[in-house]
Design a protein around this motif. Structure first.
Motif, short mmCIF file in Angstrom:
data_model
loop_
_atom_site.label_atom_id
_atom_site.label_comp_id
_atom_site.label_asym_id
_atom_site.label_seq_id
_atom_site.Cartn_x
_atom_site.Cartn_y
_atom_site.Cartn_z
N GLN A 104 6.05 4.63 8.77
CA GLN A 104 6.79 4.36 7.55
C GLN A 104 6.24 3.15 6.81
OE1 GLN A 104 9.39 3.76 10.36
NE2 GLN A 104 10.44 1.92 9.69
N GLN A 105 5.18 2.57 7.33
CA GLN A 105 4.66 1.38 6.65
C GLN A 105 3.26 1.56 6.09
OE1 GLN A 105 5.22 -2.03 9.16
NE2 GLN A 105 7.31 -2.24 8.41
N SER A 106 2.52 2.53 6.61
CA SER A 106 1.19 2.74 6.05
C SER A 106 0.83 4.21 6.19
CB SER A 106 0.16 1.87 6.78
OG SER A 106 0.15 2.19 8.15
N GLY A 107 -0.11 4.62 5.36
CA GLY A 107 -0.52 6.02 5.37
C GLY A 107 -1.27 6.37 6.65
N ASP A 152 0.83 -1.19 0.00
CA ASP A 152 0.00 0.00 0.00
C ASP A 152 0.87 1.25 0.00
OD1 ASP A 152 -2.28 -1.42 -0.05
OD2 ASP A 152 -2.59 -1.39 2.13
N GLN A 153 0.36 2.28 -0.66
CA GLN A 153 1.08 3.55 -0.67
C GLN A 153 1.09 4.17 0.72
OE1 GLN A 153 2.79 4.54 -3.22
NE2 GLN A 153 2.07 2.85 -4.49
N ILE A 154 2.20 4.84 1.04
CA ILE A 154 2.30 5.50 2.34
C ILE A 154 2.08 7.00 2.17
CG2 ILE A 154 3.71 5.76 4.39
CD1 ILE A 154 5.45 3.46 3.18
N GLY A 155 2.58 7.55 1.06
CA GLY A 155 2.43 8.98 0.83
C GLY A 155 1.01 9.30 0.37
N LEU A 156 0.48 10.41 0.86
CA LEU A 156 -0.89 10.79 0.53
C LEU A 156 -1.07 11.01 -0.97
CD1 LEU A 156 -3.69 11.53 1.52
CD2 LEU A 156 -2.89 13.86 1.89
N ALA A 157 -0.12 11.71 -1.58
CA ALA A 157 -0.25 12.01 -3.00
C ALA A 157 -0.31 10.73 -3.83
CB ALA A 157 0.92 12.89 -3.46
N SER A 210 10.85 8.10 11.69
CA SER A 210 9.44 8.31 11.42
C SER A 210 8.62 8.46 12.68
CB SER A 210 8.89 7.17 10.58
OG SER A 210 9.04 5.97 11.30
N THR A 211 9.09 7.97 13.79
CA THR A 211 8.32 8.14 15.01
C THR A 211 8.81 9.34 15.81
OG1 THR A 211 9.76 6.50 16.01
CG2 THR A 211 7.58 5.77 15.31
N ILE A 212 9.90 9.94 15.42
CA ILE A 212 10.40 11.09 16.16
C ILE A 212 10.06 12.39 15.46
CG2 ILE A 212 12.45 12.23 17.02
CD1 ILE A 212 13.54 9.82 17.80
N TRP A 258 -5.14 3.92 13.54
CA TRP A 258 -4.47 3.01 14.47
C TRP A 258 -4.96 1.58 14.30
CZ3 TRP A 258 -6.98 7.54 16.16
CH2 TRP A 258 -6.12 8.64 16.32
N ASN A 259 -5.35 1.24 13.07
CA ASN A 259 -5.88 -0.11 12.90
C ASN A 259 -4.75 -1.13 12.82
OD1 ASN A 259 -4.73 0.30 10.51
ND2 ASN A 259 -6.59 0.24 9.28
#
Lengths: 399, 309, 523
Positions: free
Chosen positions: B68-71, A239-244, B273-275, B76-77
């Motif tokens: 860094q793994q999902s949008g 799955d894409q992570i970036g919104l765009a 990514s968490t900082i 929080w799923n």
């Protein structure tokens, strides 16, 4: 009116607080004090002019020589307490000096020149050294070459400028032009549209705040915010992570590595700047819209103008001066801003703009090239300065 | 800049001037917004402008390695849980310089860097507005022009001076720089405000025998509080959000929060990514709080026609 | 070990600042091996840098919310423990393997103290040292020279400063430098020499450098043919990280020539499982691109040889020269080959947006087989892997292209510059150039090694460090310093980073090289 004051040989003709004869009694005072101010300026300029290499120890603080705790605390505070204390000390010191100056000039027989020195002196010193002379020195440096240690090493004529206009830097110029035109255009378009849409609605205040918030956020933080919008495409099958890219994927497009593609990268960064500047444009334009006289609108309405036509044929012309101001202001901001490209541009020449090219040159001690970039920025801004000075004079006359 | 040009009176003024017609306009507006297209468009723009920040806010509360793994729209799923721990980690620096160190530096930098230029500019603006002297126009135009001078041109020469004097890497060099860079706009803005004060007030004080200092302190200063507030907010946001001056002049113990975050972007790979999100959110809190609580003054300052370019 | 990480974080944060500051006239800036735009931290302590390096720590950060220090210490320990295998000193598959087991050059354990005393009675005197090394390594360093004080009675006042690079030139220019500075790049050393404050070392130091170091190191410590600074620590960049377990599972063997490596890449690429042979990332904030400069340098050194490399550094050979162009093409044949990269992350351009610190992780998730990165990457790995010859992760020497040029090794490290010639300063300078101290250093600090040939591998901690030392001490080794650290900052920390990043996103070879040449300062 200002003209008159300008020609006034002495305060007598103006609204001088004191009779002229008293001024004469101590007329040596003003030249003396202004002479001292001049000396301070010359001293500052000399400090910044003489080559660093031959410098002896710094005047105030020298951390190699193991200074006493007072000087260490004042100049290199480390703990929270020390930092807060030095802050308070700085403000107190400043207040004390200003208080002393005001106290000294606040007595009956002080000539206007001395009073003026008290009011204007500090500012004249700061601006002469900090902006005027610094600017001149930068212009001079733009004609010099520098060795790798960052020391000036003779004049090279227009070489630095030639570099600004050739090679990779042509892309920098093109991008800067895109920034200067696109950012103001879109910021004003969105700002105006939004101002009209929310004008006098129940939620106007909240709605405006939402758009205005990015203006209060630092560009560095904005860079982080938008990093999550422009993230590179996810590995295949994920799955894409970036919104765009998620949106692009949603509508069936191919995810992009936005920042690395030219000219996509430049547009991506411009969008961030538009996002930041729209709030400013919206606020000013909204106020201008509210200031359009009702009778004009009434008249137009009676003539049958409505909706968009009313807006374009009546409202827009009457706020045109404000639109121009906002356009130029945003354009200059776009020209001078380096944070966004520095934080988000991926160190790619194809995303670069003048302000960041200046910074990059500075970091690698190419002071001459950096100076040339700064001067080019200044030259681009100059027409706006001239325009503004003219407008200011006009406004003064109308006052 | 270019305040003068903007024929934009403060909103309060017009409102009071046209109270009669205001109601009529308000009803017009209602018709306008009742158009679903218009309100839809407004909402769409508002969403566009808010979502990126909202996304960061969500990401700042997602447990590692979710950001860094999902949008962020996954919230929080799944394996991601809600946590405020990221804030703790960022606050304590995760082994690096703690964020609160940077924030303290920002505070220590910002207060004098707002206070000093305002004081100096008030004095200068008074001189420009109410003390007649030769060459005033030229000098004022010079100050006005300096507003648009890119501060880039001044950085290097200033640094040289600081090295000589021994102020490098101390707070003093940063305070002085922000003072210098803030002065032109401050003088210009405050001068405009001062000019609006009726000359009769000053004349009256003069007749009573008050000198410039007394007039300035007793007559003008109290009237200028709103103007001072509006510029103070400008300068505050400018200094707090500044990166360039900080990068150029700050030292080991004086780096502000913007520089701290810029350093984080360089420092971390995906691990950051968490900082980064909580750090960026924390950095925004102060300016947002200032902005929201003093919004009225801020907008007023804008409408007086100036912004820092 | 949290300290190390601490330092790194600081350094990086300061990096930006440093870079900026450098503006004035200060000096330095080069490729940070470890990543920041400021070279300082990086080169200064290669290994440690790495140890502090961002990603591992950060990746674990979430788990370590409660006790960040624990996690970080475990990271470091991984390298220490893995180093315990006796055989690890053999660089597997590398030609330099021949050097393994070679006895160090004769020790000076017995003589150093007498020589140090010969500088005069310096009892009670103090030597000030200024450096970018802070945190745990600082503590270790201070421990490492304890016997200098025991021997001579002189003390060492050490100051670690993460803004070192920015400060050191300013301090020299302002006339108040420390007695000794540890300078992480030759380019910075040149800037310091330009201030006129650096003094030449005593003959005992020169003798030691001649005796214990490969000739290239002396050149790197020289400015305009005058020798100023003895080498201190070292790290090597000529490593390819891989997973021995993954290789074993597929029956792949470590390549010993460049052609083997390409053949192996083809073989992996042809494998139906779709796992790419290479993973790579050059993103590093506004220092993005420095990793790519290392690739080019490695290939120039192997393809064109050390002489051309030296001329290239001086710009006597231009970037646009056909020889360099040929090398860039060879770099592109691997890192711009869609079949080889990029670990399923994306196409070639994804290299430009993948952080260098994350670049190796796909090896751990079995998405790719190899990554080229310096020795300091050892501490970047996630989840504390077994770093050893047959473990989860190990590295092999980036193979040679021909046997014409020996065993080319690209290195980084720092140098000891002195600003005073008082007896105690010279004595300490001498002491730092001894094999005795080089051993002290590696015993005291897990992350540091020296290129000093008197360094006994037995005293070195960690498999990768042992491998590094054995490569450094290989008699056939032809070591060259990171070229971008030697070139003018405008190129080595500016145009080259940018142009190679652009190159990865599609710019043609010729345009890339022309752009770099165009940025070479006129002087």
């Amino acid at each position: 009116m200002t003209e008159v004051q300008d020609r006034a040989p002495s305060p007598v003709q103006g609204r001088a607080p004191r009779p002229a004869n008293k001024t004469k009694e101590t007329s040596w005072g003003a030249p003396l004090i202004w002479g001292i101010i001049g000396l301070v300026i010359v001293g500052g300029i000399w400090l910044g002019w003489s080559p660093l290499k031959q410098g002896s120890s710094p005047i105030l603080y020298d951390n190699a020589k193991n200074p006493g705790w007072i000087s260490r605390m004042l100049f290199q505070p480390t703990t929270l307490g020390q930092k807060l204390l030095v802050m308070v000390v700085a403000i107190a010191l400043f207040l004390a000096i200003m208080g002393l100056i005001l106290w000294l000039i606040d007595r009956p027989k002080i000539p206007t020149g001395v009073v003026l020195a008290g009011f204007l002196g500090p500012v004249v010193i700061f601006l002469s050294i900090g902006l005027l002379w610094s600017g001149i020195k930068t212009v001079i440096q733009s004609f010099q070459k520098f060795d790798d240690a960052g020391a000036a090493n003779g004049f090279v004529g227009l070489d630095n400028y030639a570099k600004v206009f050739t090679g990779q830097n042509t892309q920098v110029l093109i991008n800067s032009v895109l920034w200067i035109f696109l950012v103001p255009l879109f910021a004003v378009a969105f700002g105006l549209l939004y101002a009209v849409l929310v004008d006098r609605t129940r939620f106007e205040a909240v709605a405006k705040s939402l758009i205005f918030l990015p203006t209060a956020i630092s560009m560095v933080a904005s860079g982080i915010i938008w990093r999550y919008v422009y993230l590179a495409p996810a590995p295949s099958g994920k799955d894409q992570i970036g919104l765009a890219n998620a949106l692009v994927h949603l509508v069936g497009g191919t995810p992009q590595n936005w920042i690395t593609k030219a000219p996509l990268g430049t547009f991506a960064l411009i969008i961030v700047m538009v996002w930041i500047q729209t709030g400013f444009a919206m606020t000013v334009l909204s106020a201008a819209l509210k200031a359009v006289p009702d009778d004009i609108i009434e008249a137009a309405r009676i003539d049958g103008a409505t909706g968009p036509r009313l807006f374009f044929s009546v409202m827009l012309p009457s706020i045109r001066p404000t639109v121009v101001v906002v356009l130029t202001t945003v354009a200059i901001a776009s020209l001078k801003t380096f944070d966004i490209v520095n934080v988000m541009g991926g160190n790619l020449p194809k995303n670069n703009i003048l302000a960041n090219a200046f910074y990059n040159a500075l970091v690698v001690r190419q002071n001459g090239l950096a100076g040339a970039f700064a001067v080019v920025i200044f030259i681009i801004v100059t027409p706006v300065i001239i325009f503004n000075v003219r407008q200011m004079k006009k406004a003064e006359e109308n006052r | 800049m270019t305040a003068v040009v903007a024929p934009v009176p403060a909103p309060e003024l017009q409102l009071s001037a046209r109270k009669l017609k205001a109601q009529q306009r308000a009803s017009d507006a209602k018709t306008k917004l009742s158009s679903p297209w218009a309100s839809g468009l407004a909402i769409l723009i508002a969403i566009l402008w808010t979502v990126p920040t909202f996304g960061l806010l969500i990401n700042s509360t997602r447990s590692d390695p979710a950001p860094q793994q999902s949008g962020f729209w996954n919230f929080w799923n799944g394996s991601t849980s809600f946590t405020l721990g990221n804030y703790g980690t960022a606050w304590s620096g995760n082994g690096g310089t703690p964020l609160y160190d940077f924030i303290i530096n920002s505070v220590v930098i910002t207060l004098p860097a707002v206070f000093i230029p305002i004081t100096l500019a008030l004095l200068a603006a008074y001189a420009f507005a109410w003390i007649p002297f030769r060459g005033k126009n030229i000098l004022f135009i010079a100050v006005f022009v300096m507003q648009v001078v890119p501060i880039q041109v001044a950085l290097l020469p200033l640094l040289t001076v600081y090295v000589k004097v021994g102020l490098t890497n101390s707070f003093w060099s940063i305070w002085l720089s922000h003072t210098i860079f803030g002065l032109p706009l401050a003088i210009f803005l405050l001068h405009n405000f001062m000019k609006e004060i009726p000359p009769s007030l000053i004349e009256a004080a003069r007749v009573d025998g008050a000198g410039h200092v007394k007039i300035f302190l007793k007559v003008l200063l109290p009237l200028l509080v709103p103007a001072i507030a509006s510029f103070a907010i400008f300068q505050f946001l400018w200094v707090w959000n500044d990166l360039l001056v900080a990068l150029t002049f700050s030292g080991e113990n004086t780096a502000p929060i913007t520089q701290g975050i810029q350093g984080l972007t360089t420092q971390f790979g995906s691990g950051g990514s968490t900082i980064l999100p909580p750090a960026a959110i924390l950095a925004m809190l102060v300016p947002l709080a200032v902005f929201l609580s003093l919004q009225r003054f801020f907008v007023r300052g804008l409408l007086a026609g100036s912004v820092k370019g | 070990m949290p300290m190390i990480r601490h330092r790194r974080a600081l350094a990086l944060v300061g990096a930006a600042a440093t870079a900026a500051l450098v503006l004035s006239a200060c000096g330095s800036s080069t490729t940070p091996p470890a990543a920041s735009n400021t070279p300082a931290p990086s080169t200064a302590a290669p290994t440690s840098d790495s140890s502090s390096s961002a990603s591992p720590s950060s990746s674990e950060s979430s788990t370590s919310e409660t006790s960040g220090s624990e996690t970080s210490s475990s990271e470091t320990s991984s390298s220490e423990t893995s180093g315990s295998e006796p055989s690890s000193s053999k660089p597997s598959g590398s030609e330099s393997g021949s050097s393994s087991g070679a006895a160090p050059v004769e020790s000076d354990d017995a003589t150093w103290c007498d020589t140090a005393k010969s500088f005069g009675d310096i009892k009670g005197k103090s030597v000030s040292v200024y450096s970018s090394i802070v945190g745990a390594e600082q503590t270790g360093l201070q421990k490492s020279w304890a016997d200098f004080t025991d021997c001579t009675g002189a003390t060492v006042a050490y100051t670690g400063d993460k803004n070192f690079e920015k400060q050191v030139v300013q301090k020299a220019q302002a006339g108040n430098p420390s007695d000794i500075a540890f300078v992480p790049q030759p380019g910075l050393l040149a800037s310091l020499v330009a201030t006129g404050k650096v003094v030449a070392p005593p003959s005992q130091v020169v003798d030691n450098v001649t005796k214990y170091w490969d000739a290239g190191w002396k050149v790197n410590g020289s400015v305009k043919d005058t020798f100023y600074a003895a080498p201190l620590g070292a790290n090597i960049k000529s490593l390819v990280w891989y997973s021995p377990k993954m290789f074993a599972a597929k029956g792949y063997t470590v390549p010993t020539t460049w052609d083997d490596m390409v053949a192996l890449s083809d073989k992996i690429a042809a494998d139906a499982d779709g796992v790419k042979p290479w993973c790579a990332g050059v993103e590093s904030g506004n220092a993005t691109g420095w990793t790519a400069t290392d690739w080019l340098e490695e290939v120039v050194l192997r393809n064109n040889g050390p002489d051309v490399y030296d001329q290239w550094v001086k710009h006597d050979v231009k970037f646009a020269d056909p020889m360099i162009a040929d090398s860039l093409a060879k770099v592109g044949a691997i890192w711009k080959n869609e079949k080889y990269v990029n670990a399923g992350i994306g196409d070639v351009s994804s290299i430009a947006t993948t952080n260098f610190a994350d670049a190796g992780f796909p090896i751990q998730s079995q998405q790719c087989y190899m990554m080229q990165q310096a020795s300091f990457y050892a501490s970047n790995w996630k989840d504390n892997p077994d770093i050893s010859e047959n473990g989860d992760i190990y590295a092999f020497y980036l193979p040679t292209m021909s046997d014409k040029f020996g065993t080319p090794v690209e290195v980084g490290g720092e140098f000891t510059a002195a600003f005073a010639s008082r007896p105690e300063v010279q004595a300490f300078q001498y002491y730092l150039s001894t094999a005795h101290w080089a051993n002290n250093q590696s015993k005291a600090i897990a992350s540091r090694v020296s290129a000093n040939k008197g360094l006994d591998v037995a005293n070195v901690q960690g498999a990768i460090n042992k491998l590094s030392v054995s490569i450094l001490q290989d008699p056939a080794a032809v070591s060259r310093f990171d070229a971008s650290d030697l070139m003018p900052a405008a190129v080595g920390s500016g145009a080259e980073w940018q142009a190679l990043t652009a190159w990865l996103t599609g710019t043609e070879d010729a345009d890339t090289l022309a752009a770099i040449d165009g940025a070479w300062p006129t002087s």
